[in-house]
Every structure is written in C-alpha cells, then in structure tokens.
Design an enzyme around this catalytic site. Structure first.
Site, PDB file in Angstrom:
ATOM      1  CD  GLU A 265       0.785   2.318  17.401  1.00 11.20           C
ATOM      2  OE1 GLU A 265       0.140   1.736  16.232  1.00 11.20           O
ATOM      3  OE2 GLU A 265       0.517   2.890  18.314  1.00 11.20           O
TER       4      GLU A 265
ATOM      5  CG  HIS B 223       5.251  -0.954  -2.355  1.00 12.63           C
ATOM      6  ND1 HIS B 223       4.537  -0.732  -1.060  1.00 12.63           N
ATOM      7  CD2 HIS B 223       5.473  -2.096  -2.687  1.00 12.63           C
ATOM      8  CE1 HIS B 223       4.842  -1.672  -0.485  1.00 12.63           C
ATOM      9  NE2 HIS B 223       5.228  -2.593  -1.121  1.00 12.63           N
TER      10      HIS B 223
ATOM     11  CE1 TYR C  10      -2.307   4.878  -7.016  1.00 15.84           C
ATOM     12  CE2 TYR C  10      -3.778   4.284  -8.294  1.00 15.84           C
ATOM     13  CZ  TYR C  10      -3.181   4.060  -7.206  1.00 15.84           C
ATOM     14  OH  TYR C  10      -3.018   2.793  -6.638  1.00 15.84           O
TER      15      TYR C  10
END
Length: 240
Positions: free
Chosen positions: A207, A112, A56
């Site tokens: 997509e 998150h 991180y």
C-alpha cells in the site's frame, strides 16, 4: 531504461513478509510483543543480555523455516542480467534475514546488519554465526567471554554502509523502493535524495508508504507478485 543502466533497489519488511517473516511495526508485529528498548538498543543489551540473546536466537533459528519468494528470485535474476550487460543493480536492504542471498543475489548491502553474523564488542571481529549466542560464549578471535552480540544495528546506532549507499543513489539511473513503510530513517530519506538529483523513483509496496508522494511511479500489491512483474516488464522492454 536499459540493462546497462544503474539501478538502486531498497527493500524493506514487505518483501520478507511475503515469505512469512514477521514484520516489526504492523498490528500484531514484533514490537507489539517486545519493547524495542529491551531487545534493540545498546542499553537493553547492557541491562539484560540474556533476554536480548533469546530474542535474536529465536529469529536466527527461525530462518530455515522461511524460504525466498518470487520477489527475491526476480531481483537476483535482474542483477545477473545487468551484470552480463555491463550495468549495475545495487541491492540495499533494511532486512536482517538472508532471504536475498538464498534467493540468488550475489551482493546485498545490509544497512541494518545480519542475523547470520555475530560481532565481538571487545575486538570488533565480525563472523558468520549460525548457533545460539549467550553471555557464556567466548569470542573465537580474542577469547573474551560474553562479548559477542548480534551483528544488528540497534536504535541509536548508525546504519552500515551509509557513504556507499549515498554514492550509489547519487549515481543511479533509477531508484526503486520495495516493501518499505517510508517511516524509518535514514532509509526513508533515500527517495528524497534521488528526487532532488532528478533520478526517477519507483515504489512497489503493499500500500502507499508514508512518503509515497515523492515517487514518480508506483505499483501496489504483494511484493511476491509485483516485483516479478516489474522485472519481467523491464527485461521485455530491453529485449524488443
């Protein structure tokens, strides 16, 4: 659709990818280089905190090297226009970067977590954090050493703001999903919740997502191209 209406926008890795942020699940993505159990679970933190902090720290240090793209800018402009018209844009993101904020968004719900924050496992305090974390760093609030962790939701943990997100989706006039795979729950379930309430749903993605069949309308291509077009079309329709 009117600017005084309520829109919930969910963004995922696709919007940050257009700024050069590596994705997690694509071929050659982050999970191809690291095993998620080592760097994205409480067990990984307990077993090897040094590796997890290194993972991180690298991502936090890399944030200044990427910049918001036109999709981030367009969403901030739309939110501002809706505020001025008495409407509401609730921006929910699965991304842990700060590109929405740097793109001008004033309120972002990070379900998150955020790379730019640290949380103490001892006292629970959450702080803005730009420096590297390690097992030798002490919490500025309780002075405990080695208790700071990235303010990130790991696998096995409950995402943040779930009650607030559910309420916003239930009250929305339009649900828009941008740059998401449709495979990560609970975020992938938001469109189903909106659909069951009769709320129009739109997908903007590179997509078709895994749950593309649930959307009433879809636009495919890079988020940096498609989102400004969507915002421009909405603003143009309102100004007529």
């Amino acid at each position: 659709m009117d600017l005084s209406d309520r829109i919930v926008v969910l963004t995922g890795a696709g919007i940050s990818a257009d700024s050069g942020v590596p994705t997690f699940r694509d071929s050659g993505g982050i999970w191809a280089k690291y095993h998620y159990r080592d760097v994205a679970t409480p067990e990984g933190f307990a077993a090897n905190p040094n590796l997890l902090h290194e993972f991180y720290n690298l991502r936090r240090a890399g944030l200044p090297t990427v910049q918001p793209n036109p999709a981030h800018d367009a969403l901030a402009q739309l939110a501002q226009a809706k505020r001025e018209a008495g409407g509401c844009l609730t921006l929910v993101t699965q991304n842990v970067d700060d590109l929405h904020e740097r793109g001008g968004s004033k309120s972002v719900w990070h379900m998150h977590g955020e790379l730019t924050k640290a949380r103490c496992t001892s006292c629970g305090t959450v702080r803005e954090w730009a420096d590297a974390l390690s097992v030798t760093v002490s919490c500025p609030d309780c002075a405990e050493r080695g208790t700071l962790r990235p303010h990130i939701v790991w696998f096995g943990e409950v995402p943040m703001l779930m009650e607030e997100i559910a309420e916003a989706v239930a009250e929305a006039d339009l649900f828009v999903s941008i740059g998401t795979s449709g495979s990560v729950y609970p975020a992938a379930g938001f469109v189903g919740e909106a659909k069951s309430l009769g709320i129009p749903c739109m997908e903007i993605n590179l997509e078709p997502s895994e749950n593309a069949h649930l959307f009433d309308e879809a636009f495919y291509g890079p988020a940096a191209e498609q989102v400004p077009v969507f915002v421009g079309r909405l603003m143009s329709a309102v100004s007529r």
